[in-house]
Design a protein around this motif. Structure first.
Motif, PDB file in Angstrom:
ATOM      1  N   TRP A 119      15.276   3.640   8.234  1.00 25.28           N
ATOM      2  CA  TRP A 119      14.458   4.280   9.484  1.00 25.28           C
ATOM      3  C   TRP A 119      14.866   5.407  10.267  1.00 25.28           C
ATOM      4  O   TRP A 119      14.362   5.855  10.732  1.00 25.28           O
ATOM      5  N   GLY A 120      15.990   5.604   9.811  1.00 30.64           N
ATOM      6  CA  GLY A 120      16.482   7.279  10.959  1.00 30.64           C
ATOM      7  C   GLY A 120      15.740   7.997  10.285  1.00 30.64           C
ATOM      8  O   GLY A 120      15.383   8.955  10.520  1.00 30.64           O
ATOM      9  N   GLU A 121      15.453   7.828   8.865  1.00 31.48           N
ATOM     10  CA  GLU A 121      14.317   8.889   8.176  1.00 31.48           C
ATOM     11  C   GLU A 121      13.090   9.706   8.741  1.00 31.48           C
ATOM     12  O   GLU A 121      12.390  10.611   8.863  1.00 31.48           O
ATOM     13  N   LYS A 122      12.756   7.868   8.953  1.00 30.04           N
ATOM     14  CA  LYS A 122      11.275   8.057   9.336  1.00 30.04           C
ATOM     15  C   LYS A 122      11.474   8.623  10.526  1.00 30.04           C
ATOM     16  O   LYS A 122      10.286   8.917  11.122  1.00 30.04           O
ATOM     17  N   VAL A 123      12.134   8.066  11.869  1.00 34.74           N
ATOM     18  CA  VAL A 123      12.094   8.734  12.994  1.00 34.74           C
ATOM     19  C   VAL A 123      12.317  10.051  13.361  1.00 34.74           C
ATOM     20  O   VAL A 123      12.321  10.568  14.400  1.00 34.74           O
ATOM     21  N   PHE A 124      13.876  10.780  12.218  1.00 39.26           N
ATOM     22  CA  PHE A 124      14.365  11.738  12.581  1.00 39.26           C
ATOM     23  C   PHE A 124      14.346  12.850  11.176  1.00 39.26           C
ATOM     24  O   PHE A 124      14.501  13.016  11.898  1.00 39.26           O
ATOM     25  N   ASP A 131       4.533   8.282   6.268  1.00 42.47           N
ATOM     26  CA  ASP A 131       4.002   6.605   6.676  1.00 42.47           C
ATOM     27  C   ASP A 131       4.711   5.666   4.987  1.00 42.47           C
ATOM     28  O   ASP A 131       5.202   4.641   5.025  1.00 42.47           O
ATOM     29  N   ASN A 132       4.368   6.723   3.905  1.00 41.85           N
ATOM     30  CA  ASN A 132       4.911   6.366   2.811  1.00 41.85           C
ATOM     31  C   ASN A 132       6.314   6.652   2.260  1.00 41.85           C
ATOM     32  O   ASN A 132       6.192   7.832   1.615  1.00 41.85           O
ATOM     33  N   LEU A 133       7.658   6.074   1.843  1.00 41.05           N
ATOM     34  CA  LEU A 133       8.976   6.562   1.537  1.00 41.05           C
ATOM     35  C   LEU A 133      10.042   6.158   1.513  1.00 41.05           C
ATOM     36  O   LEU A 133       9.738   4.444   2.360  1.00 41.05           O
ATOM     37  N   GLY A 144      18.702   0.880  -1.334  1.00 43.46           N
ATOM     38  CA  GLY A 144      17.140   1.577  -1.328  1.00 43.46           C
ATOM     39  C   GLY A 144      16.746   0.664   0.193  1.00 43.46           C
ATOM     40  O   GLY A 144      17.261  -0.296   0.729  1.00 43.46           O
ATOM     41  N   GLY A 145      15.566   1.883   0.852  1.00 40.05           N
ATOM     42  CA  GLY A 145      14.937   1.254   2.360  1.00 40.05           C
ATOM     43  C   GLY A 145      13.464   2.134   1.644  1.00 40.05           C
ATOM     44  O   GLY A 145      13.374   2.639   1.178  1.00 40.05           O
ATOM     45  N   VAL A 146      12.400   0.880   2.458  1.00 42.04           N
ATOM     46  CA  VAL A 146      11.527   0.955   2.149  1.00 42.04           C
ATOM     47  C   VAL A 146      10.732   1.113   2.785  1.00 42.04           C
ATOM     48  O   VAL A 146      10.664   0.435   3.640  1.00 42.04           O
ATOM     49  N   VAL A 147       9.245   1.870   4.190  1.00 41.67           N
ATOM     50  CA  VAL A 147       8.394   2.020   4.479  1.00 41.67           C
ATOM     51  C   VAL A 147       7.314   2.228   3.389  1.00 41.67           C
ATOM     52  O   VAL A 147       7.362   2.788   2.964  1.00 41.67           O
ATOM     53  N   VAL A 148       6.463   1.606   4.205  1.00 38.61           N
ATOM     54  CA  VAL A 148       4.659   1.284   3.323  1.00 38.61           C
ATOM     55  C   VAL A 148       4.080   1.319   4.471  1.00 38.61           C
ATOM     56  O   VAL A 148       4.077   0.328   5.196  1.00 38.61           O
ATOM     57  N   ASP A 149       3.096   1.920   4.627  1.00 38.19           N
ATOM     58  CA  ASP A 149       1.573   2.106   5.469  1.00 38.19           C
ATOM     59  C   ASP A 149       2.054   2.580   6.579  1.00 38.19           C
ATOM     60  O   ASP A 149       2.247   1.246   7.669  1.00 38.19           O
ATOM     61  N   GLY A 150       3.881   2.625   7.271  1.00 38.44           N
ATOM     62  CA  GLY A 150       4.097   2.627   7.595  1.00 38.44           C
ATOM     63  C   GLY A 150       5.232   1.826   8.509  1.00 38.44           C
ATOM     64  O   GLY A 150       6.050   2.119   9.996  1.00 38.44           O
ATOM     65  N   ILE A 255       9.391   4.070  -7.554  1.00 37.14           N
ATOM     66  CA  ILE A 255       8.125   4.545  -7.598  1.00 37.14           C
ATOM     67  C   ILE A 255       7.037   4.145  -7.802  1.00 37.14           C
ATOM     68  O   ILE A 255       5.577   4.606  -7.667  1.00 37.14           O
ATOM     69  N   ASN A 256       6.658   3.269  -8.888  1.00 32.12           N
ATOM     70  CA  ASN A 256       5.784   2.744  -9.409  1.00 32.12           C
ATOM     71  C   ASN A 256       5.837   1.320  -8.550  1.00 32.12           C
ATOM     72  O   ASN A 256       4.586   0.834  -8.592  1.00 32.12           O
ATOM     73  N   VAL A 257       6.830   1.227  -8.100  1.00 30.71           N
ATOM     74  CA  VAL A 257       6.046   0.033  -7.336  1.00 30.71           C
ATOM     75  C   VAL A 257       5.841   0.293  -5.639  1.00 30.71           C
ATOM     76  O   VAL A 257       5.297  -1.174  -5.358  1.00 30.71           O
ATOM     77  N   TYR A 258       6.597   0.916  -5.282  1.00 27.14           N
ATOM     78  CA  TYR A 258       6.344   1.045  -3.937  1.00 27.14           C
ATOM     79  C   TYR A 258       4.600   2.117  -3.633  1.00 27.14           C
ATOM     80  O   TYR A 258       4.691   2.902  -2.398  1.00 27.14           O
TER      81      TYR A 258
END
Ligand SMILES: [Zn+2]
Length: 329
Positions: A119-124, A131-133, A144-150, A255-258
């Motif tokens: 979430w830190g990477e997504k926001v800052f 949207d996918n990281l 791991g932490g996952v953001v899919v479709d934002g 990578i294959n899953v997300y």
């Protein structure tokens, strides 16, 4: 301007920081995570460190926007508690309830450390317009932490994406959790010394190098192992080549899953050995990945990644987390 208290509860270190709500760090402190005590000892330690920071900086309790926590897991996210963690002397402890009382605010958000990281990477961070990281950490464990479709993935108890327990070898080496062939069993800070020992005692049985001597004396640490790899120790390099394939299998599964556009890598082990652990992935991944390859980058926040993410939780809260806690924002 309002400020946020951010907390990173690690197996080794407990970090507490204050941030302005625009994301600038005001100040942070770090101590050893208490290894013994009761279910509220860690929350008390957090409040003690935060109170000292707040008064030292002349901040006002009324300016506090909220408290964000990224913690080692596993979590019971609704209760805001850590349940039976294998990595700390105090195996179960409460965070959300005591922190809500101490800081006199309901606005205490608790997530898994890698969830805070992504979430830190997504926001800052590098994920601002992505949207996918995925955020992957290689340190004492693999997480791991996952953001899919934002959207931030959380799971029923807050433990989605336990990527460290992805199976990289179905007949492999046994993980600290008891499972067979898990990524973390090979590639984490706690796994590497055990895997090296296993390899020397079961596969490189008749060999004699500096590494095998260190193993016999039980002196192997991840730092020493990578030092021997750099020196070209024959058995160390052999194990290292296995490790590269294990890491490629782990990253490829993620990578294959997300299907991420970006993978950000953090954790002390990966950041200290980025050239040895992450660079070789670029060639190896094509053996395992079906999806279009993402960019892979080291976090720009170094050891602050989880703390920054904990602040980001409060500054721009993920909608799903607000729903879990019953906030209507
Ligand atoms: Zn495991």
């Amino acid at each position: 301007m309002k400020y946020v208290v951010a907390v990173d509860v690690g197996a080794t270190n407990l970090r507490v920081g204050t941030y302005w709500v625009d994301g600038r760090l005001i100040k942070s402190v770090s101590v050893r995570t208490p290894g013994s005590g009761g279910p509220d000892t860690i929350a008390e330690c957090i409040y003690d460190l935060a109170s000292r920071l707040i008064s030292e900086l002349g901040l006002n309790q009324h300016q506090l926007a909220g408290v964000g926590v990224g913690s080692i897991g596993p979590l019971d996210i609704r209760r805001g508690e850590v349940v039976n963690t294998p990595n700390l002397g105090i195996r179960s402890f409460r965070l959300r309830k005591p922190l809500t009382e101490f800081f006199k605010t309901e606005y205490v958000l608790v997530v898994n450390d890698c969830v805070a990281g992504v979430w830190g990477e997504k926001v800052f961070g590098y994920g601002v317009n992505i949207d996918n990281l995925v955020y992957i950490t290689l340190s004492s464990g693999v997480g791991g932490g996952v953001v899919v479709d934002g959207d931030l993935l959380i799971g029923k108890d807050g433990n989605a994406h336990e990527v460290g327990h992805i199976v990289v070898r179905y007949d492999g080496f046994r993980c600290g959790c008891g499972g067979l062939g898990h990524w973390e069993a090979y590639a984490s800070g706690s796994g590497i010394p055990r895997y090296v020992k296993y390899y020397v005692e079961n596969i490189a049985t008749s060999r004699k190098t500096k590494l095998t001597e260190f193993v016999r004396e039980s002196l192997i640490t991840p730092e020493l192992f990578f030092k021997l790899v750099r020196e070209g120790d024959e058995v160390a390099v052999e194990i290292y080549n296995e490790l590269c394939r294990v890491n490629a299998a782990g990253f490829a599964s993620v990578i294959n899953v997300y299907d991420p556009e970006l993978v950000v890598v953090g954790g002390s082990l990966a950041l200290a050995n980025y050239d040895l652990i992450i660079q070789p992935l670029h060639d190896l991944l094509t053996n395992y990945v079906v999806n279009r390859l993402p960019k892979i980058l080291p976090t720009q926040f170094g050891g602050e990644a989880v703390l920054k993410g904990a602040a980001a939780l409060v500054i721009r809260p993920p909608k799903k987390l607000l729903r879990i806690y019953g906030f209507n924002h």
